[in-house]
Design an enzyme around this catalytic site. Sequence first.
Site, mmCIF file in Angstrom:
data_model
loop_
_atom_site.group_PDB
_atom_site.id
_atom_site.type_symbol
_atom_site.label_atom_id
_atom_site.label_comp_id
_atom_site.label_asym_id
_atom_site.label_seq_id
_atom_site.Cartn_x
_atom_site.Cartn_y
_atom_site.Cartn_z
ATOM 1 C CD GLU A 1 -3.525 5.671 -30.170
ATOM 2 O OE1 GLU A 1 -2.752 4.825 -29.713
ATOM 3 O OE2 GLU A 1 -4.325 6.322 -29.461
ATOM 4 C CG ASP B 1 -9.095 2.614 -27.930
ATOM 5 O OD1 ASP B 1 -9.036 3.428 -26.998
ATOM 6 O OD2 ASP B 1 -8.177 2.472 -28.756
#
Length: 596
Positions: free
Chosen positions: A320, A151
């Site tokens: 998320e 990420d």
Amino acid sequence: MKRLSIFALSMILGWGNLHAQTTQFLDGNHVIQRISTSSKYLLLPVEESQENDHIRVIQDNKVVRELNCRLAINKTDYFVPLLLDGLAEGEAMLDISMTRGNATAPSGGQVAIKDFTCWKQMKYSDTFDTQNREKYRPVYHHTPLWGWMNDPNGMFYKDGVWHLYFQHNPYGSQWENMTWGHSTSRDLINWTFEGEAVEPDAWGTIFSGSSVVDKDNTAGFGKGAIVAYYTSAGAVQKQCMAYSTDNGKTFTKYANNPVLTSEIADFRDPHVFWNEDAKLWNLILSEKQHMKIYSSKNLKDWTFESDFGEGYGCHDGVWECPDLMKMPVSSSLSASTDSKGQSSDPKVQSSNLKVQSQKWLLICNLNPGGPFGGSATQYFVGTFDGHKFVCEDASSETKWMDWGKDHYATVTFDNAPDGRHVALPWMSNWQYANQVPTKQYRSANGLPRDLGLFSYQGETYCSVKPSKEVMDAFAKTPAKRLSEACRVDVQLRGNATIVLSNRQGESVTMTYNAAKETFEMDRTKSGDTSFSDEFAAVTKAPTRGKIHTLQIFIDKSSIEVFDVEGKMAMSNIVFPSSPYTQLSVKGGKARIFGLR
């Protein structure tokens, strides 16, 4: 210059055998390795097929660092650097807990722990070679110099510099040891690695989060300080804070961490932003399969405001990496064209956009549950007053931001210039991210892209266009042939088929159906797909109306396609044996643009 001990001098001059003199084998699964701290690095040999071993670095009877690493047993795939520069001068101990006392050799026999390759190949160095050794490393996409990346985290823009933090494993090219790696850029194309910015501590490893530029010193760390929020992943997940007074180079962790906690195990990825309408800070984070929203005046004390998510969108996996932003809705997305009907400027002209309202876009990344399996990015459109997000979409509807298999963890930069919302995705998929055929590094970011909103048939959708900095990286004059890193603009006449291929017969086929308003990409014959049964796929997108011009961005291991008006985006990675050098277009006219 550091004073060299007799031990360190012997290592440099090659006196004695490192394995024999400095390694103690204990109970068959436990090893103590004595090392010198006189060099900058200790290079650890890695064998990816092995399991992780746990390493504690001990000095003066204190644990000063902990990490997991797949130490080599039979062969060394590559080395990773253990930084010694920050340790006290002299010596240190590696307390290594092995996951296996004996291992199987390729021949089928057993390898005793004392004969593992790692003890013979650990070495000191004052340099670490980051020269590219990977045929698939992209040319104009951000990648880590070495190690694993997932990420994007903590992104912000300040004083002409784009700051990208990212989930990084410095000790191997598979997921582990999460820190915030740090890269900077002035053009969103060329990146400089700045090292590890936020590292694990007593609260756990460092998961995803965000950073903001505190222009008015609301937190008390100084005007213009960078305030970062991240998830500390220890026994449980909780939210912690750090701040930087040197423009994001180094961070000081807040003494009163953790700041937010929960009884729910999946509680992570805080995204903070200044809400100009409400004159307060908001924080949105994911908790299992919904979002929690908080407010604050000082970036330290947070008030819970509301939840969002129950009954809305896709719930086939954990939610998320959220983001929440306000932006105008454009009622027209017509691109300017020249006398030949070709786009005179592949960027949509702002003068053609008619703004009719302002709405809020809530980004929600999901794993699994994507439209073609694995991870993906969904979004919601609605209103937000600083306290509660109200979604205008039908509860059963799922809107996807990108229709490829390799677009995840997408969030935006704080403080982007000109009020823009510049997003950056992780260009991979959790179905196979650990198995893709690279080793020096794993994963790239997708192209930076500007987000917007547009109306189509009474609904509001997210528009996605390559950022202007991306467009500026390409030549203005068309090239004569395809290259391994280029852009192809295709002016469509109606139905179209576009094929990229190489000498080995590997190919990617893209098909546009004007009547059905769909675009699809077939990568089943794109090259190496053997590493995962989930990789070979055909991805298909609605185009929300007719497409006139496609922009196809080709890099060594990726193909990203955008409708020039922003109505459709599709990101897929590929691993061809050799670059695609042949281009076939039926139903349109193509122009190729190389990098400047």
